[in-house]
Each structure stands twice: as structure tokens, then as C-alpha cells.
Design a protein around this motif. Structure first.
Motif, PDB file in Angstrom:
ATOM      1  N   VAL A   1      -7.808 -60.326 -31.451  1.00  0.00           N
ATOM      2  CA  VAL A   1      -7.078 -61.449 -32.039  1.00  0.00           C
ATOM      3  C   VAL A   1      -5.622 -61.118 -32.350  1.00  0.00           C
ATOM      4  O   VAL A   1      -4.716 -61.881 -31.993  1.00  0.00           O
ATOM      5  N   THR A   2      -5.367 -60.004 -33.009  1.00  0.00           N
ATOM      6  CA  THR A   2      -4.031 -59.765 -33.567  1.00  0.00           C
ATOM      7  C   THR A   2      -3.237 -58.648 -32.907  1.00  0.00           C
ATOM      8  O   THR A   2      -2.039 -58.535 -33.161  1.00  0.00           O
ATOM      9  N   GLN A   3      -3.861 -57.820 -32.094  1.00  0.00           N
ATOM     10  CA  GLN A   3      -3.160 -56.666 -31.530  1.00  0.00           C
ATOM     11  C   GLN A   3      -2.882 -56.871 -30.043  1.00  0.00           C
ATOM     12  O   GLN A   3      -3.782 -57.258 -29.279  1.00  0.00           O
ATOM     13  N   PHE A   4      -1.638 -56.563 -29.644  1.00  0.00           N
ATOM     14  CA  PHE A   4      -1.226 -56.751 -28.255  1.00  0.00           C
ATOM     15  C   PHE A   4      -0.326 -55.594 -27.834  1.00  0.00           C
ATOM     16  O   PHE A   4       0.493 -55.119 -28.618  1.00  0.00           O
ATOM     17  N   ILE A   5      -0.475 -55.167 -26.578  1.00  0.00           N
ATOM     18  CA  ILE A   5       0.425 -54.150 -26.051  1.00  0.00           C
ATOM     19  C   ILE A   5       1.778 -54.780 -25.738  1.00  0.00           C
ATOM     20  O   ILE A   5       1.896 -55.980 -25.541  1.00  0.00           O
ATOM     21  N   SER A   6       2.794 -53.931 -25.687  1.00  0.00           N
ATOM     22  CA  SER A   6       4.169 -54.405 -25.521  1.00  0.00           C
ATOM     23  C   SER A   6       4.537 -54.543 -24.056  1.00  0.00           C
ATOM     24  O   SER A   6       4.083 -53.781 -23.193  1.00  0.00           O
ATOM     25  N   GLY A   7       5.434 -55.506 -23.800  1.00  0.00           N
ATOM     26  CA  GLY A   7       5.882 -55.744 -22.435  1.00  0.00           C
ATOM     27  C   GLY A   7       6.652 -54.607 -21.815  1.00  0.00           C
ATOM     28  O   GLY A   7       6.752 -54.520 -20.588  1.00  0.00           O
ATOM     29  N   THR A   8       7.189 -53.690 -22.609  1.00  0.00           N
ATOM     30  CA  THR A   8       7.956 -52.580 -22.055  1.00  0.00           C
ATOM     31  C   THR A   8       7.107 -51.350 -21.768  1.00  0.00           C
ATOM     32  O   THR A   8       7.634 -50.332 -21.327  1.00  0.00           O
ATOM     33  N   ASN A   9       5.791 -51.456 -22.004  1.00  0.00           N
ATOM     34  CA  ASN A   9       4.919 -50.300 -21.775  1.00  0.00           C
ATOM     35  C   ASN A   9       3.498 -50.801 -21.574  1.00  0.00           C
ATOM     36  O   ASN A   9       2.645 -50.662 -22.443  1.00  0.00           O
ATOM     37  N   MET A  10       3.227 -51.374 -20.411  1.00  0.00           N
ATOM     38  CA  MET A  10       1.915 -51.967 -20.176  1.00  0.00           C
ATOM     39  C   MET A  10       1.493 -51.789 -18.716  1.00  0.00           C
ATOM     40  O   MET A  10       2.325 -51.715 -17.815  1.00  0.00           O
ATOM     41  N   VAL A  11       0.178 -51.722 -18.518  1.00  0.00           N
ATOM     42  CA  VAL A  11      -0.404 -51.492 -17.189  1.00  0.00           C
ATOM     43  C   VAL A  11      -1.582 -52.446 -17.005  1.00  0.00           C
ATOM     44  O   VAL A  11      -2.391 -52.622 -17.927  1.00  0.00           O
ATOM     45  N   PHE A  12      -1.668 -53.045 -15.824  1.00  0.00           N
ATOM     46  CA  PHE A  12      -2.764 -53.977 -15.530  1.00  0.00           C
ATOM     47  C   PHE A  12      -3.347 -53.666 -14.146  1.00  0.00           C
ATOM     48  O   PHE A  12      -2.641 -53.178 -13.257  1.00  0.00           O
ATOM     49  N   ARG A  13      -4.612 -54.001 -13.978  1.00  0.00           N
ATOM     50  CA  ARG A  13      -5.187 -53.976 -12.645  1.00  0.00           C
ATOM     51  C   ARG A  13      -4.603 -55.135 -11.860  1.00  0.00           C
ATOM     52  O   ARG A  13      -4.595 -56.284 -12.331  1.00  0.00           O
ATOM     53  N   ARG A  14      -4.119 -54.863 -10.671  1.00  0.00           N
ATOM     54  CA  ARG A  14      -3.391 -55.878  -9.903  1.00  0.00           C
ATOM     55  C   ARG A  14      -4.274 -57.064  -9.537  1.00  0.00           C
ATOM     56  O   ARG A  14      -3.821 -58.217  -9.587  1.00  0.00           O
ATOM     57  N   ASP A  15      -5.531 -56.821  -9.168  1.00  0.00           N
ATOM     58  CA  ASP A  15      -6.391 -57.935  -8.761  1.00  0.00           C
ATOM     59  C   ASP A  15      -6.639 -58.904  -9.915  1.00  0.00           C
ATOM     60  O   ASP A  15      -6.740 -60.118  -9.711  1.00  0.00           O
ATOM     61  N   VAL A  16      -6.691 -58.386 -11.131  1.00  0.00           N
ATOM     62  CA  VAL A  16      -6.891 -59.243 -12.300  1.00  0.00           C
ATOM     63  C   VAL A  16      -5.642 -60.079 -12.553  1.00  0.00           C
ATOM     64  O   VAL A  16      -5.725 -61.267 -12.874  1.00  0.00           O
ATOM     65  N   LEU A  17      -4.464 -59.462 -12.409  1.00  0.00           N
ATOM     66  CA  LEU A  17      -3.216 -60.213 -12.549  1.00  0.00           C
ATOM     67  C   LEU A  17      -3.141 -61.352 -11.537  1.00  0.00           C
ATOM     68  O   LEU A  17      -2.759 -62.478 -11.877  1.00  0.00           O
ATOM     69  N   LEU A  18      -3.500 -61.071 -10.310  1.00  0.00           N
ATOM     70  CA  LEU A  18      -3.450 -62.094  -9.263  1.00  0.00           C
ATOM     71  C   LEU A  18      -4.444 -63.221  -9.556  1.00  0.00           C
ATOM     72  O   LEU A  18      -4.141 -64.403  -9.347  1.00  0.00           O
ATOM     73  N   ALA A  19      -5.630 -62.867 -10.054  1.00  0.00           N
ATOM     74  CA  ALA A  19      -6.637 -63.880 -10.359  1.00  0.00           C
ATOM     75  C   ALA A  19      -6.178 -64.809 -11.480  1.00  0.00           C
ATOM     76  O   ALA A  19      -6.514 -66.001 -11.491  1.00  0.00           O
TER      77      ALA A  19
ATOM     78  N   GLN B   1     -11.269 -56.146 -22.256  1.00  0.00           N
ATOM     79  CA  GLN B   1     -10.661 -55.421 -23.360  1.00  0.00           C
ATOM     80  C   GLN B   1      -9.288 -54.900 -22.957  1.00  0.00           C
ATOM     81  O   GLN B   1      -9.056 -54.570 -21.786  1.00  0.00           O
ATOM     82  N   VAL B   2      -8.398 -54.831 -23.926  1.00  0.00           N
ATOM     83  CA  VAL B   2      -7.081 -54.237 -23.734  1.00  0.00           C
ATOM     84  C   VAL B   2      -7.050 -52.955 -24.557  1.00  0.00           C
ATOM     85  O   VAL B   2      -7.357 -52.966 -25.752  1.00  0.00           O
ATOM     86  N   PHE B   3      -6.656 -51.855 -23.906  1.00  0.00           N
ATOM     87  CA  PHE B   3      -6.693 -50.547 -24.565  1.00  0.00           C
ATOM     88  C   PHE B   3      -5.293 -50.083 -24.962  1.00  0.00           C
ATOM     89  O   PHE B   3      -4.288 -50.491 -24.366  1.00  0.00           O
ATOM     90  N   TYR B   4      -5.284 -49.213 -25.954  1.00  0.00           N
ATOM     91  CA  TYR B   4      -4.042 -48.628 -26.446  1.00  0.00           C
ATOM     92  C   TYR B   4      -4.090 -47.127 -26.213  1.00  0.00           C
ATOM     93  O   TYR B   4      -5.080 -46.457 -26.542  1.00  0.00           O
ATOM     94  N   VAL B   5      -3.008 -46.590 -25.620  1.00  0.00           N
ATOM     95  CA  VAL B   5      -2.932 -45.163 -25.273  1.00  0.00           C
ATOM     96  C   VAL B   5      -1.686 -44.579 -25.949  1.00  0.00           C
ATOM     97  O   VAL B   5      -0.580 -44.659 -25.409  1.00  0.00           O
ATOM     98  N   PRO B   6      -1.825 -43.986 -27.139  1.00  0.00           N
ATOM     99  CA  PRO B   6      -0.650 -43.538 -27.894  1.00  0.00           C
ATOM    100  C   PRO B   6       0.140 -42.423 -27.218  1.00  0.00           C
ATOM    101  O   PRO B   6       1.336 -42.253 -27.510  1.00  0.00           O
ATOM    102  N   ALA B   7      -0.498 -41.678 -26.309  1.00  0.00           N
ATOM    103  CA  ALA B   7       0.216 -40.579 -25.638  1.00  0.00           C
ATOM    104  C   ALA B   7       1.166 -41.079 -24.553  1.00  0.00           C
ATOM    105  O   ALA B   7       2.018 -40.330 -24.074  1.00  0.00           O
TER     106      ALA B   7
END
Length: 310
Positions: free
Chosen positions: A160-178, A211-217
Motif C-alpha cells: 500500500v504505502t511503499q514504492f521503489i524510486s524511479g531513479t533506481n528500479m528494475v522490472f521484468r520486460r515481459d511484465v512491463l510490456l503486458a 510483489q515489489v522488492f527492496y534491495v538496499p545494497a
């Protein structure tokens, strides 16, 4: 080596969307050239969104002798159009995004690939960004502004409240296209302030059960330029966030909800201003006006949409 020959080894396509910020772009690309990851595992695609400066020359100079860097021109103005062009151009199964005024830490892609190897089914993830400045930060300026660190731990974000930032994000391409990519009605377009396109995309993903994951490293540094360290810009920015909030969060506003939000914002502002604190005056003004200014932006958008319907 051609792009098709690279494609079998590629793990991620890094997209850098840019417009008329060649000096910042030069530093961003230098940080990507300096990545510790094997160059055969990633490509970098610069999407030039109709720049009128020397962006193309700067990009091609950075690419010299590097087969995994390439350039394309997107003439449809708008960050979402540029990002969607990057998705279309990408040869890898995953697409990463970094802003043209950001610098990737040397192990950014290495940490990205490490996470992909550990959590193979994930469709979206991202990491923190830390404020980077070229000069002095005013003493009154909000210390948290310009950075985003959601957690010290790696894991799934709440739905609900947590989102990754546009300057540091990665997506599976097929999901983006869908999903049809980023929504063109949201996001920056030339000098017009507009936000929310990456948040809306994540909301759509979460609604489909992803799910959207967060990777602090996986860290980047993001430039906070001098012109944004002014109270007038912060207020203007709040207004733009509020104006985009309905489309970002899929919330249909009514006149009553807008007026209620404005009344709350007025009470909050008066209470905050009247409460003693150690904050410098301009910082206190910024904190006190945040809800009110955002709600005024939301009302502005509601009235515009009502006029369009009429």
C-alpha cells in the motif's frame, strides 16, 4: 560485437532517459562505464527525449569503443514516452532505469545481478538513492529531502504505502510490456512538473498479485541541484505532486473530498506554525504547508477534469 550477439548473455538493459542535461548525463554514463559487473552481462541504452543541446555528442563520446552502449532518439516529448521507448529497445529480459542526473555506485549492476540470481521469480525491485550536491546545502533545507532509504533489510515492500524510486528500479520486460509500460499522462514532460508514473505502474503490478522488492545494497546517488534548494521550488513541487495524485493512486476525487482536504491542510498548517520547534523558519513553513499545498494541487486537477467533462 552487435546487439543480437550480446543478447544471449545479457542479463539486464539499463535505460537512461535524458533531455537537455548533457553535463549530468556525462557523469551518469561515466558511472555506468565504471561498473564492476562483466560488460557482457548488461547493456546501456540512452534515450534522448528530443534534446536541443549536445546530448547526442556527449552520449556517443561516452560510448566510444563500448559495444554494450547505444543511443536512440525519442521525439515524443515526455519521460513516460522515453521510458517506453527504452523498454521497446531493450534486448535483455530485465530493464533497469536510472535518471540522467544520478550516478550509480560501482557495484550497482553487480548487486542487481546478485539479487536476480538469488530471487529469480521477482518481477520488480529497486534500491535506495542518496542525495548528492555540487555546492553547499542551505542550513534551513529539510535534511531528509533528496534521499530515499526505505529499509536496511532486503525484502518485499508492503502493498500500500511503499514504492521503489524511479531513479533506481528494475522490472521484468515481459511484465512491463503486458501492462503497456508507463502511462504517458503521468511523468515529466519538458519543463512541466508531473510525477507518479512509476508509482502507478507499481500499483498496477501489486493489483495483479506481484510483489515489489527492496534491495538496499543496490545504491545510486542522485543530484539535488541548487535551483531545487529553494522554498519556492519545494512549494511548486508539492503542488505538482498533489495535482498528479488522483491519477497516480487511482483515486477519483470529489469536490467534497478536496474541500475537506484543504480544511485539514489549513488546520495542520496553523497548528504546526503555532507549535514551538527548533526548526529554522523556512523548514517549518515547508513542513506546515505540505498537506495544504498538495490538496490545492488536487483541487486544481479536479476542476480541470470537470471542465474537460463539461
Amino acid at each position: 560485437m552487435s546487439v543480437p550477439a550480446l543478447a544471449s548473455a545479457l542479463m539486464v538493459s539499463v535505460v537512461v532517459c535524458t533531455r537537455n542535461r548533457s553535463a549530468s548525463l556525462r557523469r551518469c554514463l561515466a558511472s555506468l562505464v565504471a561498473q564492476s559487473a562483466d560488460a557482457s552481462l548488461f547493456e546501456v541504452i540512452v534515450v534522448d527525449n528530443a534534446s536541443t543541446d549536445d546530448t547526442a555528442a556527449v552520449a556517443r563520446a561516452a560510448f566510444a569503443g563500448r559495444d554494450n552502449f547505444r543511443y536512440c532518439l525519442e521525439s515524443n516529448l515526455g519521460l513516460s514516452h522515453a521510458r517506453n521507448r527504452g523498454i521497446a529497445e531493450a534486448a535483455a529480459k530485465r530493464v533497469a532505469f536510472i535518471d540522467d542526473d544520478a550516478e550509480a555506485c560501482p557495484d550497482w549492476i553487480e548487486e542487481m545481478l546478485s539479487f536476480i540470481g538469488r530471487v529469480t521469480a521477482v518481477v520488480a525491485f529497486g534500491g535506495p538513492y542518496l542525495r548528492m550536491v555540487d555546492g553547499a546545502v542551505p542550513a534551513w533545507f529539510p535534511p531528509e529531502y533528496g534521499s530515499s532509504v526505505l529499509s536496511e533489510d532486503e525484502g518485499a515492500l508492503d502493498s500500500v504505502t511503499q514504492f521503489i524510486s524511479g531513479t533506481n528500479m528494475v522490472f521484468r520486460r515481459d511484465v512491463l510490456l503486458a501492462l503497456g509500460g508507463f502511462r504517458p499522462e503521468l511523468g515529466m514532460s519538458g519543463t512541466r512538473l508531473c510525477y507518479g508514473e512509476e508509482t502507478r505502474l507499481q500499483i498496477d503490478l501489486k493489483r495483479q498479485g506481484h510483489q515489489v522488492f527492496y534491495v538496499p545494497a543496490m545504491r545510486v546517488k542522485h543530484l539535488l541541484p541548487a535551483q531545487k534548494m529553494k522554498l519556492s521550488w519545494l512549494i511548486r513541487n508539492l503542488y505538482a505532486v498533489g495535482r498528479c495524485s488522483s491519477a497516480t493512486f487511482c483515486q477519483k476525487r470529489t469536490l467534497l473530498s478536496c474541500c475537506s482536504g484543504i480544511c485539514y491542510g489549513i488546520v495542520f498548517a496553523l497548528r504546526t506554525l503555532a507549535t514551538p520547534s527548533h526548526n529554522p523558519l523556512r523548514r517549518k513553513i515547508y513542513y506546515s504547508l505540505k498537506p495544504l499545498v498538495s490538496e490545492l494541487g488536487a483541487l486544481h486537477q479536479f476542476l480541470l477534469e470537470g471542465h474537460d467533462r463539461a
